[in-house]
Design an enzyme around this catalytic site. Structure first.
Site, mmCIF file in Angstrom:
data_model
loop_
_atom_site.group_PDB
_atom_site.id
_atom_site.type_symbol
_atom_site.label_atom_id
_atom_site.label_comp_id
_atom_site.label_asym_id
_atom_site.label_seq_id
_atom_site.Cartn_x
_atom_site.Cartn_y
_atom_site.Cartn_z
ATOM 1 N N SER A 1 -38.425 50.972 25.226
ATOM 2 C CA SER A 1 -38.082 49.989 24.200
ATOM 3 C C SER A 1 -36.691 50.257 23.637
ATOM 4 C CB SER A 1 -39.112 50.024 23.061
ATOM 5 O OG SER A 1 -40.397 49.669 23.523
ATOM 6 N N ARG B 1 -34.446 51.787 15.056
ATOM 7 C CA ARG B 1 -35.880 51.946 14.770
ATOM 8 C C ARG B 1 -36.414 50.758 13.970
ATOM 9 N NH1 ARG B 1 -39.561 55.382 16.209
ATOM 10 N NH2 ARG B 1 -37.954 56.403 17.442
ATOM 11 N N HIS C 1 -36.900 48.150 16.539
ATOM 12 C CA HIS C 1 -38.079 48.509 17.327
ATOM 13 C C HIS C 1 -39.363 48.118 16.606
ATOM 14 C CE1 HIS C 1 -41.178 51.533 18.677
ATOM 15 N NE2 HIS C 1 -40.790 51.040 19.833
#
Length: 212
Positions: free
Chosen positions: A13, A36, A39
């Protein structure tokens, strides 16, 4: 503890995010955090129109505080759900959420304030030299900024990334105008997963520094 399969999915990812975003203006540590957030939301706007904004001292101040076992005060339980709890155990960080405390509920009714506002007031001493992570309630962020102005508390970092249509943008504007280290974003977007992702990313930066 993430499994080998889970780690491989996460790594893939992150590779996809890097390849799709291309060039960006963030430093390596800042990009660890922004990536992040992307994500956790699958939303590339956090690196573009709704970009994440960092106070110059934000990351270092947060890392220092986490290492010392600081408290992490959150606005709602949803933020806690996204935390990697192993990190808190390792450094002795206590997570505090007062949103459902009966005292908060009663006081909020009496003062005609939101529970989020009142819960922040209750945690004024606990957030001092700690980290405040707000992902859901703009009124909580407004209250924290006001408490800082009043000299009631001095957090090491305020993560102000609430989502919403009422006061979300304004609360972030007020945070950026304050004198406290902050991580926030531009616009209405945000949410508890974003706040959790920022805290988790800070721990990753801390771990990387300790291992280098």
């Amino acid at each position: 503890m993430i499994t080998q399969k889970g780690q491989s999915i996460e790594d893939k990812s992150m590779e996809i995010i890097d390849s799709e975003i291309g060039t960006h203006p963030y430093s390596p540590d800042e990009w660890t955090i922004v990536k992040r957030i992307i994500h956790s939301t699958a939303d590339f706007d956090f690196a573009r129109d709704n970009k994440v904004v960092f106070h110059k001292d934000a990351i270092q101040s947060a890392i220092d505080a986490l290492q010392k076992g600081c408290n992490i005060v959150v606005d709602v339980n949803g933020v806690i759900g996204g935390f990697n709890k192993d990190n808190m155990k390792k450094f002795g960080n206590q997570v505090i959420c007062n949103i459902s405390d009966p005292i908060v509920i009663e006081e909020a009714k009496k003062l005609n304030k939101t529970r989020a506002q009142t819960s922040m007031r209750l945690a004024a001493k606990q957030m001092n030299r700690g980290i405040v992570a707000i992902g859901n309630a703009p009124t909580a962020l407004v209250e924290v900024v006001q408490m800082i102005k009043e000299g009631l508390t001095s957090p090491a970092l305020v993560i102000g990334i609430p989502v919403g249509f009422v006061c979300a943008v304004e609360s972030k504007d007020e945070l950026r105008a304050s004198n406290v280290p902050y991580i926030t974003n531009i616009g209405r977007k945000g949410g508890s997963p974003c706040a959790s992702a920022i805290v988790n990313a800070l721990y990753k930066i801390l771990a990387a520094r300790k291992s280098s």
